[in-house]
Design a protein around this motif. Structure first.
Motif, PDB file in Angstrom:
ATOM      1  N   PHE A  32       0.838  -1.209   0.000  1.00 30.77           N
ATOM      2  CA  PHE A  32       0.000   0.000   0.000  1.00 30.77           C
ATOM      3  C   PHE A  32       0.870   1.255   0.000  1.00 30.77           C
ATOM      4  O   PHE A  32       0.622   2.210  -0.751  1.00 30.77           O
ATOM      5  CB  PHE A  32      -0.915  -0.034   1.227  1.00 30.77           C
ATOM      6  CG  PHE A  32      -1.829   1.153   1.331  1.00 30.77           C
ATOM      7  CD1 PHE A  32      -2.992   1.219   0.575  1.00 30.77           C
ATOM      8  CD2 PHE A  32      -1.524   2.207   2.183  1.00 30.77           C
ATOM      9  CE1 PHE A  32      -3.834   2.318   0.670  1.00 30.77           C
ATOM     10  CE2 PHE A  32      -2.357   3.307   2.289  1.00 30.77           C
ATOM     11  CZ  PHE A  32      -3.520   3.362   1.529  1.00 30.77           C
ATOM     12  N   ALA A  33       1.897   1.254   0.845  1.00 28.55           N
ATOM     13  CA  ALA A  33       2.778   2.421   0.916  1.00 28.55           C
ATOM     14  C   ALA A  33       3.528   2.637  -0.398  1.00 28.55           C
ATOM     15  O   ALA A  33       3.633   3.787  -0.892  1.00 28.55           O
ATOM     16  CB  ALA A  33       3.768   2.241   2.072  1.00 28.55           C
TER      17      ALA A  33
ATOM     18  N   TRP B 148       1.063   3.790  -3.172  1.00 22.49           N
ATOM     19  CA  TRP B 148       0.682   5.185  -2.948  1.00 22.49           C
ATOM     20  C   TRP B 148       1.777   6.122  -3.451  1.00 22.49           C
ATOM     21  O   TRP B 148       1.500   7.196  -3.993  1.00 22.49           O
ATOM     22  CB  TRP B 148       0.446   5.393  -1.454  1.00 22.49           C
ATOM     23  CG  TRP B 148      -0.152   6.733  -1.114  1.00 22.49           C
ATOM     24  CD1 TRP B 148       0.454   7.947  -1.137  1.00 22.49           C
ATOM     25  CD2 TRP B 148      -1.503   6.980  -0.704  1.00 22.49           C
ATOM     26  NE1 TRP B 148      -0.394   8.949  -0.758  1.00 22.49           N
ATOM     27  CE2 TRP B 148      -1.617   8.374  -0.481  1.00 22.49           C
ATOM     28  CE3 TRP B 148      -2.614   6.167  -0.489  1.00 22.49           C
ATOM     29  CZ2 TRP B 148      -2.818   8.974  -0.071  1.00 22.49           C
ATOM     30  CZ3 TRP B 148      -3.796   6.756  -0.066  1.00 22.49           C
ATOM     31  CH2 TRP B 148      -3.897   8.134   0.135  1.00 22.49           C
ATOM     32  N   TRP B 149       3.038   5.689  -3.271  1.00 18.43           N
ATOM     33  CA  TRP B 149       4.178   6.523  -3.685  1.00 18.43           C
ATOM     34  C   TRP B 149       4.426   6.442  -5.192  1.00 18.43           C
ATOM     35  O   TRP B 149       4.663   7.457  -5.852  1.00 18.43           O
ATOM     36  CB  TRP B 149       5.404   6.081  -2.906  1.00 18.43           C
ATOM     37  CG  TRP B 149       6.691   6.781  -3.306  1.00 18.43           C
ATOM     38  CD1 TRP B 149       6.891   8.121  -3.474  1.00 18.43           C
ATOM     39  CD2 TRP B 149       7.931   6.154  -3.607  1.00 18.43           C
ATOM     40  NE1 TRP B 149       8.179   8.377  -3.848  1.00 18.43           N
ATOM     41  CE2 TRP B 149       8.856   7.184  -3.947  1.00 18.43           C
ATOM     42  CE3 TRP B 149       8.377   4.840  -3.608  1.00 18.43           C
ATOM     43  CZ2 TRP B 149      10.161   6.927  -4.293  1.00 18.43           C
ATOM     44  CZ3 TRP B 149       9.688   4.586  -3.940  1.00 18.43           C
ATOM     45  CH2 TRP B 149      10.576   5.604  -4.284  1.00 18.43           C
TER      46      TRP B 149
ATOM     47  N   PRO C  73      -3.164   7.376  -5.293  1.00 14.23           N
ATOM     48  CA  PRO C  73      -3.894   6.788  -4.154  1.00 14.23           C
ATOM     49  C   PRO C  73      -5.050   5.881  -4.555  1.00 14.23           C
ATOM     50  O   PRO C  73      -5.334   4.903  -3.859  1.00 14.23           O
ATOM     51  CB  PRO C  73      -4.397   8.033  -3.407  1.00 14.23           C
ATOM     52  CG  PRO C  73      -3.409   9.103  -3.745  1.00 14.23           C
ATOM     53  CD  PRO C  73      -2.999   8.845  -5.157  1.00 14.23           C
ATOM     54  N   SER C  74      -5.713   6.197  -5.674  1.00 12.71           N
ATOM     55  CA  SER C  74      -6.856   5.364  -6.072  1.00 12.71           C
ATOM     56  C   SER C  74      -6.432   3.931  -6.380  1.00 12.71           C
ATOM     57  O   SER C  74      -7.171   2.973  -6.091  1.00 12.71           O
ATOM     58  CB  SER C  74      -7.559   5.977  -7.282  1.00 12.71           C
ATOM     59  OG  SER C  74      -6.651   6.094  -8.381  1.00 12.71           O
TER      60      SER C  74
ATOM     61  N   ALA D 235      -3.762   2.316  -5.030  1.00  9.79           N
ATOM     62  CA  ALA D 235      -3.422   1.691  -3.753  1.00  9.79           C
ATOM     63  C   ALA D 235      -4.680   1.333  -2.961  1.00  9.79           C
ATOM     64  O   ALA D 235      -4.791   0.258  -2.365  1.00  9.79           O
ATOM     65  CB  ALA D 235      -2.527   2.626  -2.945  1.00  9.79           C
ATOM     66  N   LEU D 236      -5.676   2.254  -2.961  1.00 11.03           N
ATOM     67  CA  LEU D 236      -6.902   2.011  -2.206  1.00 11.03           C
ATOM     68  C   LEU D 236      -7.734   0.887  -2.807  1.00 11.03           C
ATOM     69  O   LEU D 236      -8.363   0.105  -2.083  1.00 11.03           O
ATOM     70  CB  LEU D 236      -7.716   3.302  -2.119  1.00 11.03           C
ATOM     71  CG  LEU D 236      -7.134   4.409  -1.231  1.00 11.03           C
ATOM     72  CD1 LEU D 236      -7.912   5.705  -1.397  1.00 11.03           C
ATOM     73  CD2 LEU D 236      -7.144   3.969   0.230  1.00 11.03           C
TER      74      LEU D 236
END
Length: 555
Positions: free
Chosen positions: A154-155, A158-159, A163-164, A166-167
């Motif tokens: 997830f981290a 996100w990087w 974010p969409s 990863a979420l």
């Protein structure tokens, strides 16, 4: 689930450093697997995009391909290390658990041990420990490594992406996958317990049938026993079939979750590419990482399907009550050799009951004399010997050994002065020498042959191969009378001040019984011998004869 956590804690504490290294290796496998697919997806997409743009010759393929090779080799090495560390450590921890369980039986009351059927109890312990081998390997480590992998993924997503992406991956796996796994565990709980209970019942029935096959055939019960085995086996098969159906359906739904999660990641990446917030190559990372993270989910379903089996096994293995604090050691006793044994108004009762089996008994046994206890069956002769030997408590009265109450003797010192040869004493699997060494740590051949001669067993032992002749389980290789005499030989080797014998010559012919008893008295001239007896031969060899009375009279 508290039981499972307690067992998991015991297994982990058996070798914590190796377990943590195994957990780190398992985490490395999952992280490198997801990273491998993510990097591969990025590399393929970026290479294709560079080719379409006409700049393929300038694209650096060496570093990404080196990264792919590194992750592939690292994942394979980590997988080997994880299997080596976790499996080997878990097997060693389970072996220690088996020994701890068998050692726990050593502290059970003698009446409880006598009710246990050794083969059935050993089978149950083995099956319960085997049921727990997947607790660490199929549940604890995969869950721990899987959660940490998702946090890391997830981290990183996100990087590296948006974010969409990863979420969508986190939501698909942690919510959708978690729900499916929870439903799987819930649905499999009852059939898993049923399958294990049926399996253990089947083992006990088979053991009982083999042990009593002669009586079963003679009584015409073989068809009934066969029907009982078939019924138990069908119950096990039905439960296993139900578990397989649950496992297959869970696998199907989890694969669907993986597909939908990967599709959601692809869709989120496509939207981001359309908004020019993400490159196509970076969008591919999310899709392929979602596929790689499937490895954190799919292996868990079988472990959860066996959760009921593990839960029941943990309940049987863990102590049912809080262990009592160890009693303070008793001080050593200074024996008074004027009188061997004194009973003062002693009564006994059957285990778990408070009704006396016999009238209160008072007697004094001098050293070097033999006393026989007689009376009809059920008066408590064997129970009385247990109370005298301090393996059970008398209902009332006082037992004094060499001038000191039996309850004040330290156990080790007590066994040096008092020996009980019970009615059903059996040899253990092993050599004759090993059986005799139970009674004497520094046993030598001369003492062993002397004891065997005392019980008239030397000729038998010579015929079957001497002191190194091997006996099977429960003394297989000796007749009932020979096995009883081998137990008597152990009593002779201890040379106690008081020797308690429960029907010692049962199964021996009259002349042989008399000879064995005469040899015992000659070999142990300073020992007080107390015999629970039904046989005339034993009573004739006694110096004193005491008849136990029912509870309405006293002796």
């Amino acid at each position: 689930m508290r039981r499972l956590w307690r067992v998991a804690s015991l297994l982990w504490q058996a070798s914590p450093w190796a377990m943590w290294r195994g957990a780190a290796a398992a985490l490395t496998v999952l992280v490198m697997g997801a990273a491998l697919l993510g990097l591969s997806g990025w590399f393929i997409t970026a290479t294709g995009a560079a080719g379409l743009a006409g700049i393929g010759i300038a694209f650096d393929v060496f570093r990404p391909s080196a990264g792919v090779r590194f992750l592939a080799l690292g994942r394979a090495s980590a997988r080997y290390a994880e299997r080596l560390l976790t499996h080997d450590t878990t097997l060693h921890a389970l072996a220690k658990l088996r020994l701890a369980l068998l050692d726990r039986l050593r502290h059970c009351p003698i009446d409880q041990l006598r009710r246990l059927r050794s083969a059935a109890e050993l089978t149950r312990i083995t099956a319960d420990v085997d049921a727990l081998d997947g607790l660490v390997l199929r549940l604890i480590l995969p869950l721990l490594a899987g959660l940490l992998t998702h946090i890391a993924a997830f981290a990183m997503l996100w990087w590296l992406t948006v974010p969409s992406v990863a979420l969508s991956i986190a939501g698909g796996y942690l919510l959708g996958g978690g729900l499916v796994l929870w439903l799987t565990a819930r649905a499999a709980l009852v059939p898993s317990k049923t399958a294990e209970r049926s399996r253990q019942t089947l083992r006990r029935q088979v053991i009982g049938l083999f042990r009593g096959q002669r009586e079963t055939i003679q009584q015409g019960l073989l068809p009934r026993r066969r029907d009982e085995l078939n019924l138990t086996e069908r119950a096990e098969q039905n439960a296993e079939s139900r578990l397989n159906v649950i496992d297959e359906r869970a696998g199907l739904v989890l694969n669907l979750i993986v597909t939908l999660t990967a599709a959601a990641a692809l869709l989120a990446g496509d939207i981001a590419v359309g908004l020019s917030t993400l490159s196509p190559a970076a969008a591919a990372i999310g899709f392929f990482a979602a596929l790689g993270l499937a490895e954190t989910l799919l292996p868990l379903r079988r472990g959860l399907a066996e959760l009921g089996r593990m839960h029941d096994a943990a309940g049987r293995i863990l102590p049912s009550e809080t262990p009592k604090p160890a009693a303070l050691p008793l001080p050593e006793v200074s024996p008074d050799h004027q009188t061997a044994l004194v009973l003062d108004r002693v009564t006994v009762a059957a285990p778990g009951r408070q009704t006396p089996l016999m009238a209160a008994l008072s007697l004094t046994l001098p050293l070097g004399e033999t006393t026989a206890l007689t009376g009809h069956s059920g008066l408590g002769k064997s129970t009385l010997l247990d109370a005298i030997a301090a393996v059970s408590a008398p209902l009332s009265g006082r037992v004094t050994l060499l001038g000191t109450s039996i309850s004040d003797w330290p156990d080790k010192q007590l066994r040096e002065h008092l020996t009980l040869v019970p009615q059903r004493a059996r040899p253990v699997g092993g050599s004759i020498r090993e059986n005799l060494a139970i009674a004497c740590d520094d046993l030598n051949d001369s003492a062993a042959w002397e004891a065997l001669t005392t019980v008239e067993l030397h000729g038998v032992v010579q015929r079957i191969g001497g002191l190194d002749a091997t006996l099977g389980e429960s003394g297989t290789g000796l007749s009932g009378g020979e096995a009883r005499r081998l137990a008597l030989a152990r009593g002779v080797l201890r040379r106690p001040s008081v020797l308690l014998l429960d029907e010692p010559t049962e199964g021996l012919e009259g002349p042989l019984a008399r000879q064995v008893l005469a040899n015992l008295k000659h070999s142990l001239p300073d020992t007080a011998i107390l015999i629970a007896s039904h046989r005339r031969a034993e009573q004739e060899m006694a110096d004193y004869l005491i008849t136990l009375q029912p509870t309405h009279a006293e002796k």
